[in-house]
Design a protein around this motif. Structure first.
Motif, mmCIF file in Angstrom:
data_model
loop_
_atom_site.group_PDB
_atom_site.id
_atom_site.type_symbol
_atom_site.label_atom_id
_atom_site.label_comp_id
_atom_site.label_asym_id
_atom_site.label_seq_id
_atom_site.Cartn_x
_atom_site.Cartn_y
_atom_site.Cartn_z
ATOM 1 N N TYR A 1 52.436 50.307 49.981
ATOM 2 C CA TYR A 1 51.509 49.681 49.073
ATOM 3 C C TYR A 1 52.036 49.521 47.548
ATOM 4 C CZ TYR A 1 47.457 48.532 46.249
ATOM 5 O OH TYR A 1 46.400 47.921 45.062
ATOM 6 N N SER B 1 53.107 46.072 45.854
ATOM 7 C CA SER B 1 52.166 45.597 44.643
ATOM 8 C C SER B 1 52.806 45.630 43.293
ATOM 9 C CB SER B 1 50.736 46.298 44.932
ATOM 10 O OG SER B 1 51.020 47.775 44.616
ATOM 11 N N VAL C 1 40.728 48.957 45.237
ATOM 12 C CA VAL C 1 41.759 47.686 45.843
ATOM 13 C C VAL C 1 42.281 48.327 46.887
ATOM 14 C CG1 VAL C 1 43.722 46.139 45.305
ATOM 15 C CG2 VAL C 1 41.741 46.234 43.893
ATOM 16 N N TYR C 2 43.024 49.465 46.690
ATOM 17 C CA TYR C 2 43.816 49.862 47.821
ATOM 18 C C TYR C 2 42.993 50.260 48.813
ATOM 19 C CZ TYR C 2 46.497 52.995 50.879
ATOM 20 O OH TYR C 2 47.007 53.449 51.878
ATOM 21 N N THR D 1 40.129 48.953 49.785
ATOM 22 C CA THR D 1 39.873 47.706 50.516
ATOM 23 C C THR D 1 41.024 47.232 51.554
ATOM 24 O OG1 THR D 1 38.285 47.303 48.619
ATOM 25 C CG2 THR D 1 38.952 45.365 49.973
ATOM 26 N N VAL D 2 42.078 46.986 50.686
ATOM 27 C CA VAL D 2 43.146 46.745 51.571
ATOM 28 C C VAL D 2 43.560 47.568 52.709
ATOM 29 C CG1 VAL D 2 45.870 46.683 51.419
ATOM 30 C CG2 VAL D 2 44.530 45.896 49.511
ATOM 31 N N SER E 1 40.681 46.682 55.332
ATOM 32 C CA SER E 1 40.806 45.340 55.852
ATOM 33 C C SER E 1 42.042 45.318 56.949
ATOM 34 C CB SER E 1 41.053 44.345 54.590
ATOM 35 O OG SER E 1 40.090 44.349 53.801
ATOM 36 N N SER F 1 49.228 33.318 50.754
ATOM 37 C CA SER F 1 49.222 34.065 49.705
ATOM 38 C C SER F 1 50.448 33.743 48.938
ATOM 39 C CB SER F 1 49.023 35.612 50.193
ATOM 40 O OG SER F 1 48.091 35.717 50.958
ATOM 41 N N ILE G 1 48.290 42.230 53.644
ATOM 42 C CA ILE G 1 46.951 42.169 52.987
ATOM 43 C C ILE G 1 47.335 42.780 51.536
ATOM 44 C CG2 ILE G 1 44.815 43.429 52.536
ATOM 45 C CD1 ILE G 1 44.965 41.464 55.056
ATOM 46 N N THR G 2 48.157 43.464 51.269
ATOM 47 C CA THR G 2 48.742 43.786 49.836
ATOM 48 C C THR G 2 48.903 42.478 49.114
ATOM 49 O OG1 THR G 2 49.343 46.167 50.809
ATOM 50 C CG2 THR G 2 50.097 45.282 48.554
ATOM 51 N N SER H 1 46.009 40.770 48.079
ATOM 52 C CA SER H 1 45.221 41.219 47.118
ATOM 53 C C SER H 1 45.908 40.859 45.873
ATOM 54 C CB SER H 1 45.272 42.680 46.917
ATOM 55 O OG SER H 1 46.546 43.341 46.744
ATOM 56 N N LEU I 1 44.841 37.213 44.970
ATOM 57 C CA LEU I 1 43.341 37.423 44.317
ATOM 58 C C LEU I 1 43.168 37.884 43.262
ATOM 59 C CD1 LEU I 1 41.410 38.848 47.877
ATOM 60 C CD2 LEU I 1 41.772 36.453 47.002
#
Length: 205
Positions: A60, A64, A89-90, A92-93, A96, A117, A175-176, A179, A182
């Motif tokens: 991550y 990120s 955030v982590y 949620t990532v 998810s 993305s 997903i990272t 994020s 987002l």
């Protein structure tokens, strides 16, 4: 709490004549960033060890941080808010990625999500932050670095997907990147969008 600790450490350095009194604000700000980053990093690694594994946290951060620093995006107004949002955030990532992995989403879903993305980030970055303007030279350097990071991440992820087909780690990587994309949205809604003059991405919060 962090500003108070940083202020105390700065005062000690001044008393010991380690630094000049005129540089107090610079050193205090630097210490605040170091302390905030260290606490957030340890916390997220702790969460990773509890809900995933140590390597998930490392993956991550490896994706990120380079992107957030060069792309820019939403920045929390306080260290406490930065700490809370970063951890959320982590989490949620992680959740998810777990849910979507359990649903056995097809390979095409992850590739579309990844490329979507990446295209969004490239099309909407760098993000201007009027509170921390920087020179055009830094702006262009960050722009080129973000393109390089995205190309490397995207190429490796797609290559490994082709080799492995499905992997929880690769899903978390996608997903990272999502994020990071987002994090650009709040700045666009505030009008702090892509700009050729001023840009800031000095912190990952």
């Amino acid at each position: 709490m962090i500003p108070r600790i940083a202020k105390g450490l700065t005062a000690k350095m001044i008393n010991r004549k380690t630094i000049e009194a005129s540089m107090a604000e610079v050193y205090q700000y630097g210490l605040e960033l170091i302390l905030s980053t260290a606490l957030t990093t340890l916390s997220i690694i702790g969460i990773a060890c509890l809900v995933d594994a140590f390597q998930y946290g490392l993956l991550y951060f490896s994706i990120s941080i380079p992107l957030r620093v060069t792309v820019g995006g939403y920045h929390a107004s306080t260290y406490t808010r930065c700490f809370v949002i970063s951890n959320l955030v982590y989490f949620t990532v992680s959740v998810s990625a777990r849910i979507l992995s359990a649903l056995a989403m097809p390979f095409s879903f992850w590739i579309i999500l990844l490329l979507g993305s990446v295209c969004y980030i490239l099309g909407n970055s760098p993000v201007r932050n009027p509170h921390h303007p920087v020179s055009n030279k830094v702006l262009m350097k960050n722009k080129y670095c973000s393109i390089l990071f995205l190309c490397i991440d995207c190429s490796l992820i797609i290559f490994l997907y082709i080799k492995l087909q499905q992997s929880a780690l690769l899903n978390l990587a996608v997903i990272t990147i999502l994020s990071v994309a987002l994090f650009i949205l709040p700045t666009k809604m505030k009008g702090e969008v892509k700009d050729d003059i001023e840009y800031s991405a000095e912190s990952a919060c």
